[in-house]
Design an enzyme around this catalytic site. Structure first.
Site, short mmCIF file in Angstrom:
data_model
loop_
_atom_site.label_atom_id
_atom_site.label_comp_id
_atom_site.label_asym_id
_atom_site.label_seq_id
_atom_site.Cartn_x
_atom_site.Cartn_y
_atom_site.Cartn_z
N LYS A 18 31.12 48.79 36.72
CA LYS A 18 29.87 47.85 36.39
C LYS A 18 29.63 46.90 37.38
O LYS A 18 28.69 46.70 38.17
CB LYS A 18 30.16 47.20 35.02
CG LYS A 18 28.98 46.41 34.69
CD LYS A 18 28.63 46.27 33.25
CE LYS A 18 29.54 45.09 32.74
NZ LYS A 18 29.05 43.71 32.93
N SER A 19 30.78 46.01 37.78
CA SER A 19 30.71 44.99 38.89
C SER A 19 30.32 45.57 39.99
O SER A 19 29.57 44.89 40.68
CB SER A 19 32.11 44.25 38.80
OG SER A 19 32.21 43.62 37.77
N ARG A 35 26.80 45.25 42.49
CA ARG A 35 26.70 44.79 43.95
C ARG A 35 26.20 45.67 44.71
O ARG A 35 25.36 45.30 45.61
CB ARG A 35 28.04 44.30 44.25
CG ARG A 35 28.40 42.95 43.52
CD ARG A 35 29.93 42.74 43.33
NE ARG A 35 30.38 41.57 42.87
CZ ARG A 35 30.52 41.02 41.58
NH1 ARG A 35 30.05 41.86 40.77
NH2 ARG A 35 30.84 39.75 41.24
N ARG A 86 23.16 31.93 27.49
CA ARG A 86 24.47 32.01 28.17
C ARG A 86 24.08 30.68 29.22
O ARG A 86 22.93 30.47 29.66
CB ARG A 86 24.57 33.03 28.75
CG ARG A 86 25.26 33.96 27.78
CD ARG A 86 25.66 35.46 28.25
NE ARG A 86 26.69 35.25 28.97
CZ ARG A 86 27.18 36.33 29.74
NH1 ARG A 86 26.74 37.31 29.67
NH2 ARG A 86 28.46 36.16 30.52
N SER A 102 34.36 31.95 38.66
CA SER A 102 33.34 32.87 38.05
C SER A 102 32.92 33.46 39.38
O SER A 102 32.36 33.01 40.54
CB SER A 102 32.19 31.87 37.47
OG SER A 102 31.05 33.03 37.64
N GLN A 156 30.69 35.62 39.16
CA GLN A 156 28.99 35.68 39.61
C GLN A 156 28.59 34.64 40.25
O GLN A 156 27.60 34.69 41.11
CB GLN A 156 28.39 35.74 38.12
CG GLN A 156 28.94 36.92 37.43
CD GLN A 156 28.40 36.82 35.98
OE1 GLN A 156 28.06 36.15 35.34
NE2 GLN A 156 28.66 38.10 35.22
N ASP A 166 37.50 39.78 31.04
CA ASP A 166 36.74 41.02 30.22
C ASP A 166 37.83 41.86 29.32
O ASP A 166 37.30 42.57 28.62
CB ASP A 166 35.92 41.81 31.23
CG ASP A 166 35.05 41.18 31.73
OD1 ASP A 166 34.57 40.05 31.23
OD2 ASP A 166 34.39 41.64 33.01
N ARG A 198 31.75 44.53 24.43
CA ARG A 198 33.37 44.71 24.36
C ARG A 198 33.99 44.30 23.21
O ARG A 198 35.00 44.99 22.80
CB ARG A 198 33.94 43.60 25.48
CG ARG A 198 33.38 44.06 26.90
CD ARG A 198 34.24 43.49 28.10
NE ARG A 198 33.48 43.51 29.38
CZ ARG A 198 33.44 44.56 30.06
NH1 ARG A 198 34.02 45.65 29.81
NH2 ARG A 198 32.68 44.29 31.11
C1 S3P Z 1 31.67 39.77 36.51
C2 S3P Z 1 32.38 38.43 36.41
C3 S3P Z 1 32.84 37.87 35.21
C4 S3P Z 1 32.95 38.90 34.33
C5 S3P Z 1 31.87 39.79 34.16
C6 S3P Z 1 31.36 40.38 35.42
C7 S3P Z 1 31.29 40.12 37.89
O1 S3P Z 1 31.91 36.91 34.91
O2 S3P Z 1 33.27 38.39 33.23
O3 S3P Z 1 31.75 40.88 33.04
O4 S3P Z 1 30.60 41.29 37.93
O5 S3P Z 1 31.34 39.36 38.66
P1 S3P Z 1 32.20 35.36 35.29
O6 S3P Z 1 31.65 35.32 36.70
O7 S3P Z 1 31.21 34.42 34.34
O8 S3P Z 1 33.51 34.93 35.19
#
Ligand code: S3P
Length: 433
Positions: A26-27, A31, A126, A169, A171, A319, A392
């Site tokens: 997914k990550s 991207r 959030r 983070s 993100q 996660d 999850r």
């Molecule tokens: C992610 C970063 C994590 C993770 C999320 C996906 C990402 O979050 O928990 O499921 O793809 O960069 P945070 O950046 O809030 O830690």
């Protein structure tokens, strides 16, 4: 996404066996979708995530002018906007996806135009201040309502910053890097705990230059990106449910092929090995700098031991913590988790929901502000699970249900489709009953 609530019955299993290839990470899919849509040229991705979250990213990027063509459920072709998006009259719907909202804000902050980003009920609760702060330090204009979405970006040209992330983070790091990519000068992001580095690897794959050391990454602005063709590695966070399930049954044997094994994501394998699971990694290769391999796992004859997860490890496993906690009762010595306060601001308050659902299954568990103590040597019974429509949580308790006595009812089971629509079918295929 269909918003009807579905229930799913999980029956206990005797064993976990088989060989699986899991849908794309997914990550990485987020991207690749964002960068492909921003780049010049046509990118093609196979084994792209089938989850609703990545579909939200694709939908937003399409609304911003990229051409998105689904070739198949897991193959997509994206023709990018070559560095300049078209403001959309409609709000950009990020659905349930924090990654989409946080990372896209960084991409849009230096663009011309005004953009409104919205999300579902969970995403609208959030924290978004964490991206507003660094973007405003760069000169951006970001409006929030009480620190939350709806989020409005009034795009303008920015100045570079040297930013230290206050909470680990990936993100937030990515948000700042995507703004830095379009900003004259050098933008630096420093982090105390090294978070997943998919953005750094993906930016390089699309042709950008970045400078990295152990705890910082710097990007010089005004670089253009060029289309790529890539196969997305299997999602290790989705694999976590199967790896944990297999760890529970002495005699199990599960093979996961084509799995993403990026070292900033793979801490779960070390934790399961420390708990006693037997893990072999085969056929390692690199694809666009992402490590991919085959993982074979079997459970220890004597059962799982005990472990404590805190500090840096808690951030790297964020996660995977719900499923680790959910199998805690089946270990001999329990699982202790600390320094994981971030779990409270995920798609749900994951600490509270893990504790609530473990108790519903008859387990003793102690809840802390930043973690949980799950004593080992406990047996669980089937129960009704409140997933909080958090993917999850739904999947973690489906795994706990496999070793429980009696059936378990997962409420809000449809939420699995946020990251892993194939989950229940694959679980049925791997579980021997
Ligand atoms: C992610 C970063 C994590 C993770 C999320 C996906 C990402 O979050 O928990 O499921 O793809 O960069 P945070 O950046 O809030 O830690």
């Amino acid at each position: 996404m269909d918003t009807t609530t579905q229930e799913r019955v999980i029956r206990p299993a005797r064993n976990i066996m088989g060989s699986l290839r899991l849908p794309g990470d997914k990550s990485i899919s987020h991207r690749y979708a964002m960068l492909g849509a921003f780049a010049e040229g046509t990118s093609r991705f196979t084994n792209f995530s089938t989850g609703a979250d990545c579909a939200s990213t694709l939908g937003c990027m399409q609304a911003l002018g990229a051409k998105v063509k689904r070739i198949d459920c897991d193959a997509v072709e994206i023709t990018g906007v070559d560095g300049r998006v078209t403001p959309s009259a409609e709000a950009l719907d990020c659905g349930n996806s924090g990654s989409t909202m946080r990372m896209m804000s960084g991409l849009l902050a230096p663009q011309e135009g005004c953009f409104t980003l919205i999300g579902d009920a969970s995403l609208s609760k959030r924290p978004m201040e964490r991206i507003r702060k660094p973007l405003e330090a760069m000169g951006a204009s970001i409006s929030l309502t009480d620190g939350h979405a709806p989020l409005t970006v009034d795009g303008r040209s920015l100045k570079p910053i040297d930013f230290t992330t206050p909470v680990p983070s990936a993100q937030v790091k990515t948000c700042v890097l995507l703004a830095g990519l379009q900003t004259e000068g050098t933008t630096t992001v420093r982090e105390a705990v090294r978070t997943r580095d998919h953005s750094e690897l993906a930016l390089r794959a699309f042709g950008a230059t970045l400078n990295r050391d152990a705890h910082s990454v710097a990007i010089t602005g005004r670089q253009s990106l060029h289309a790529i063709e890539a196969t997305v590695p299997g999602d290790l966070s989705s694999a976590a449910f199967f790896l944990c399930a297999a760890s529970l049954f002495p005699g199990s044997s599960l093979v996961l092929e084509g799995l993403g094994l990026n070292p900033t994501r793979a801490a779960l394998l070390d934790v399961l090995a420390a708990l006693g699971a037997k893990i072999t990694v085969l056929h390692l290769e690199e694809k666009h700098a992402e490590l991919v391999g085959t993982v074979q796992i079997s459970a220890p004859a004597e059962g799982l031991g005990s472990t404590e997860i805190r500090g840096e490890l808690a951030a790297q496993l964020i996660d995977e913590l719900p499923v680790l906690a959910a199998i805690g009762p089946y270990t001999s010595g329990g699982i202790r988790i600390r320094d994981a306060k971030e779990l409270r601001v995920k798609e749900s308050d994951r600490i509270a929901l893990v504790a609530k659902n473990l108790r519903a299954m008859g387990a003793e568990v102690e809840e802390f502000e930043d973690g949980l103590d799950v004593p080992g040597g406990q047996s669980l019974h089937g129960a009704t699970i409140d997933s909080g429509t958090d993917h999850r949580i739904a999947m973690a308790f489906s795994v706990a249900a496999l070793r429980a006595t009696g059936d378990t009812l997962i409420q809000g089971a449809e939420s699995a489709a946020i990251s892993f629509p194939e989950f229940f079918d694959l679980l049925d295929a791997a579980a021997e009953r």
